[in-house]
Design an enzyme around this catalytic site. Structure first.
Site, PDB file in Angstrom:
ATOM      1  N   SER A  82      10.067   9.690 -27.237  1.00 44.94           N
ATOM      2  CA  SER A  82      10.675  10.606 -26.032  1.00 44.94           C
ATOM      3  C   SER A  82      11.779  11.462 -26.682  1.00 44.94           C
ATOM      4  O   SER A  82      12.411  11.141 -27.841  1.00 44.94           O
ATOM      5  CB  SER A  82      11.319   9.910 -25.151  1.00 44.94           C
ATOM      6  OG  SER A  82      12.315  10.625 -24.270  1.00 44.94           O
ATOM      7  N   TYR A  87      17.323   2.807 -23.578  1.00 39.27           N
ATOM      8  CA  TYR A  87      16.059   3.724 -23.658  1.00 39.27           C
ATOM      9  C   TYR A  87      15.903   4.578 -25.073  1.00 39.27           C
ATOM     10  O   TYR A  87      14.936   4.690 -25.751  1.00 39.27           O
ATOM     11  CB  TYR A  87      15.855   4.469 -22.400  1.00 39.27           C
ATOM     12  CG  TYR A  87      14.601   5.566 -22.580  1.00 39.27           C
ATOM     13  CD1 TYR A  87      13.417   4.762 -22.056  1.00 39.27           C
ATOM     14  CD2 TYR A  87      14.594   6.931 -22.484  1.00 39.27           C
ATOM     15  CE1 TYR A  87      12.115   5.510 -22.030  1.00 39.27           C
ATOM     16  CE2 TYR A  87      13.160   7.589 -22.413  1.00 39.27           C
ATOM     17  CZ  TYR A  87      12.300   7.069 -22.263  1.00 39.27           C
ATOM     18  OH  TYR A  87      11.215   7.793 -21.974  1.00 39.27           O
TER      19      TYR A  87
END
Length: 245
Positions: A139, A152
């Protein structure tokens, strides 16, 4: 060009928008595709849509037993795994000061430890076959961080290092390991963002829009192909220019 006929691909998290798009692209390129996920109805729908050269493996990768069983299950049905796409992931967002130990551990376990364990399991046969493609879906957050997503961001950043280390270990065996790092992509997760925040984010993207799952899938398809055989240890950013890294 970009022919995967005769190859076996496993896509985890195939019931999501990006995972489903990846499965479709690899299938269109000629691969036999194994798909895994927790949403059985979505797996069945995708299997019905693609019709042939598609096998569903319902599993919950938050369970250690399901992680251990996934690669052997696919190998029993398909014979081997030539291409592994680690796409499954979770988020449990909160400011660091409010984040619980469990929220930290569960996200890091799913988004970093599970890819490691699947890579380790699948690499044995890839080494024997002297051919393999491992593509980890990271990401933009792993590269630039994001408030409220320390767990995350840490996991997705960890995928960069994991992929580069594995790439160095496996390169002599004709196995490439790369990351695709999407920016903001049309998905149920992005749709939950408040409209004002989403408008602000779109304005911060030079291309002035969020990306499409198919655009991420196209990057995966390229990295899985023979045409990308000399690319390894790379992070391919698909973010519309939001972060030019």
């Amino acid at each position: 060009m970009f022919d995967l006929v005769g190859k076996i691909a496993l896509v985890t998290g195939a019931t999501g928008a990006i995972g489903g798009a990846i499965a479709r692209v690899l299938h269109r390129m000629g691969a036999t595709v194994a798909i895994s996920g927790t949403k059985v109805d979505n797996l069945e729908s995708l299997t019905s849509e693609l019709s042939e050269r598609i096998h569903a493996f319902p599993c919950n990768l938050s369970l250690a037993e399901d992680v251990d069983n996934l690669i052997p299950s696919v190998e029993r049905v398909c014979g081997r795994v030539d291409i592994l796409v680690n796409n499954a992931g979770v988020t449990k967002d909160n400011l660091m000061i409010r984040m619980t130990d469990e929220d930290w551990r569960s996200v890091v376990a799913m988004d970093l430890e599970v890819p490691f364990r699947l890579m380790r399991a699948v690499s044995r046969n890839m080494i024997k076959e002297r051919w393999g493609r491992i593509i980890n879906i990271s990401s933009i957050v792993g590269a630039i961080g994001n408030p409220g997503q320390s767990n995350y961001a840490a996991a997705k950043s960890g995928l960069f290092g994991l992929s580069k280390s594995a790439a160095a270990e496996f390169a002599a065996r004709n196995i490439t390991v790369n990351c695709v790092a999407p920016g903001f992509i049309q998905s149920p997760m992005v749709e939950k963002i408040p409209a004002t925040r989403k408008e602000y984010l779109e304005k911060s993207i030079p291309m002035s829009r969020v990306g499409r799952p198919e655009e991420v899938a196209a990057a995966v398809g390229f990295l899985a192909s023979n045409e990308a055989s000399y690319i390894t240890g790379h992070v391919l950013h698909v973010n519309g220019g939001m972060a030019m890294i």
